[in-house]
Scaffold this motif. Structure first.
Motif, PDB file in Angstrom:
ATOM      1  N   THR A 183     -22.362 -33.995  -5.351  1.00 13.18           N
ATOM      2  CA  THR A 183     -22.494 -35.431  -5.112  1.00 13.18           C
ATOM      3  C   THR A 183     -23.907 -35.859  -5.458  1.00 13.18           C
ATOM      4  N   ASP A 184     -24.076 -37.148  -5.647  1.00 23.57           N
ATOM      5  CA  ASP A 184     -25.415 -37.687  -5.858  1.00 23.57           C
ATOM      6  C   ASP A 184     -26.238 -37.444  -4.602  1.00 23.57           C
ATOM      7  N   GLY A 185     -27.502 -37.518  -4.770  1.00 25.22           N
ATOM      8  CA  GLY A 185     -28.382 -37.351  -3.621  1.00 25.22           C
ATOM      9  C   GLY A 185     -29.375 -36.270  -3.933  1.00 25.22           C
ATOM     10  N   PRO A 186     -30.211 -35.901  -3.068  1.00 25.50           N
ATOM     11  CA  PRO A 186     -30.232 -36.344  -1.676  1.00 25.50           C
ATOM     12  C   PRO A 186     -30.661 -37.795  -1.552  1.00 25.50           C
ATOM     13  N   TYR A 187     -30.181 -38.447  -0.526  1.00 18.75           N
ATOM     14  CA  TYR A 187     -30.598 -39.811  -0.236  1.00 18.75           C
ATOM     15  C   TYR A 187     -31.734 -39.730   0.758  1.00 18.75           C
ATOM     16  N   LEU A 188     -32.905 -40.016   0.269  1.00 18.00           N
ATOM     17  CA  LEU A 188     -34.100 -39.813   1.068  1.00 18.00           C
ATOM     18  C   LEU A 188     -34.410 -41.051   1.905  1.00 18.00           C
ATOM     19  N   GLU A 189     -34.748 -40.812   3.147  1.00 19.97           N
ATOM     20  CA  GLU A 189     -35.168 -41.911   4.000  1.00 19.97           C
ATOM     21  C   GLU A 189     -36.660 -42.179   3.833  1.00 19.97           C
ATOM     22  N   ALA A 190     -37.398 -41.200   3.368  1.00 20.57           N
ATOM     23  CA  ALA A 190     -38.820 -41.358   3.101  1.00 20.57           C
ATOM     24  C   ALA A 190     -39.002 -41.480   1.591  1.00 20.57           C
ATOM     25  N   LYS A 191     -40.125 -42.021   1.182  1.00 20.99           N
ATOM     26  CA  LYS A 191     -40.400 -42.148  -0.249  1.00 20.99           C
ATOM     27  C   LYS A 191     -40.782 -40.810  -0.869  1.00 20.99           C
ATOM     28  N   GLU A 192     -41.303 -39.903  -0.058  1.00 23.33           N
ATOM     29  CA  GLU A 192     -41.793 -38.646  -0.597  1.00 23.33           C
ATOM     30  C   GLU A 192     -40.719 -37.577  -0.585  1.00 23.33           C
ATOM     31  N   PHE A 193     -40.806 -36.685  -1.567  1.00 27.83           N
ATOM     32  CA  PHE A 193     -39.879 -35.567  -1.698  1.00 27.83           C
ATOM     33  C   PHE A 193     -40.638 -34.373  -2.243  1.00 27.83           C
ATOM     34  N   VAL A 194     -40.067 -33.192  -2.090  1.00 26.60           N
ATOM     35  CA  VAL A 194     -40.709 -31.987  -2.609  1.00 26.60           C
ATOM     36  C   VAL A 194     -40.741 -32.082  -4.132  1.00 26.60           C
ATOM     37  N   CYS A 195     -41.942 -31.970  -4.698  1.00 27.75           N
ATOM     38  CA  CYS A 195     -42.048 -32.058  -6.159  1.00 27.75           C
ATOM     39  C   CYS A 195     -42.570 -30.757  -6.775  1.00 27.75           C
ATOM     40  N   SER A 196     -43.156 -29.886  -5.971  1.00 24.18           N
ATOM     41  CA  SER A 196     -43.639 -28.600  -6.481  1.00 24.18           C
ATOM     42  C   SER A 196     -43.561 -27.567  -5.370  1.00 24.18           C
ATOM     43  N   LEU A 197     -43.364 -26.318  -5.782  1.00 17.57           N
ATOM     44  CA  LEU A 197     -43.394 -25.236  -4.806  1.00 17.57           C
ATOM     45  C   LEU A 197     -44.088 -24.032  -5.407  1.00 17.57           C
ATOM     46  N   TYR A 198     -44.732 -23.275  -4.519  1.00 19.53           N
ATOM     47  CA  TYR A 198     -45.525 -22.116  -4.902  1.00 19.53           C
ATOM     48  C   TYR A 198     -45.214 -20.992  -3.930  1.00 19.53           C
ATOM     49  N   LEU A 199     -45.136 -19.776  -4.435  1.00 21.95           N
ATOM     50  CA  LEU A 199     -44.891 -18.623  -3.583  1.00 21.95           C
ATOM     51  C   LEU A 199     -46.103 -17.704  -3.663  1.00 21.95           C
TER      52      LEU A 199
END
Length: 125
Positions: A67-83
């Protein structure tokens, strides 16, 4: 110990930054990535697509159901990740704080408690 670092952003903010500034900041991030990869402390670094490119996947009757989404309630979302793979939380915090833009945007840090690819007890892969 492994730690996951998450960077949040939003499309409006990134769109408001002039391209020449983004180029300089990308070069700083590339240098940071290279440095910590060379020390062996950075295992992976990934930039993610924008929120319009994300989707939600479920199992429906044994088949993928998207399905479409995620539907975010906040403007910010995870854009990068590092391990990271470091000896301590203190070292992970030092590395996270040295990340470009860390003075402007917080870096979320999570300990990785389970490694699904850890060597088997018998020494096998």
């Amino acid at each position: 110990m492994k730690y996951l670092l998450l960077i949040y952003g939003n499309e409006e903010k990134w769109a408001s930054i002039p391209e020449e500034v983004l180029e300089v900041e990308r070069a700083k991030q590339d240098a940071w990535n290279s440095h910590y990869r060379d020390t062996g402390e950075l295992l992976a670094a990934y930039g993610l697509g924008g929120e319009s490119e994300a989707s939600l996947v479920r199992n429906k009757d044994g088949d993928p159901f998207t399905t479409d989404g995620p539907y975010l309630e906040a403007k910010e979302f995870v854009c990068s990740l590092y391990l990271l793979d470091v000896p301590s939380a203190e070292r992970a915090r030092e590395i996270a704080a040295s990340m470009p833009w860390a003075s402007e945007n917080p870096v979320e840090m999570w300990p990785v408690l389970h490694d699904g690819f850890a060597p088997k007890p018998d020494g096998g892969a």
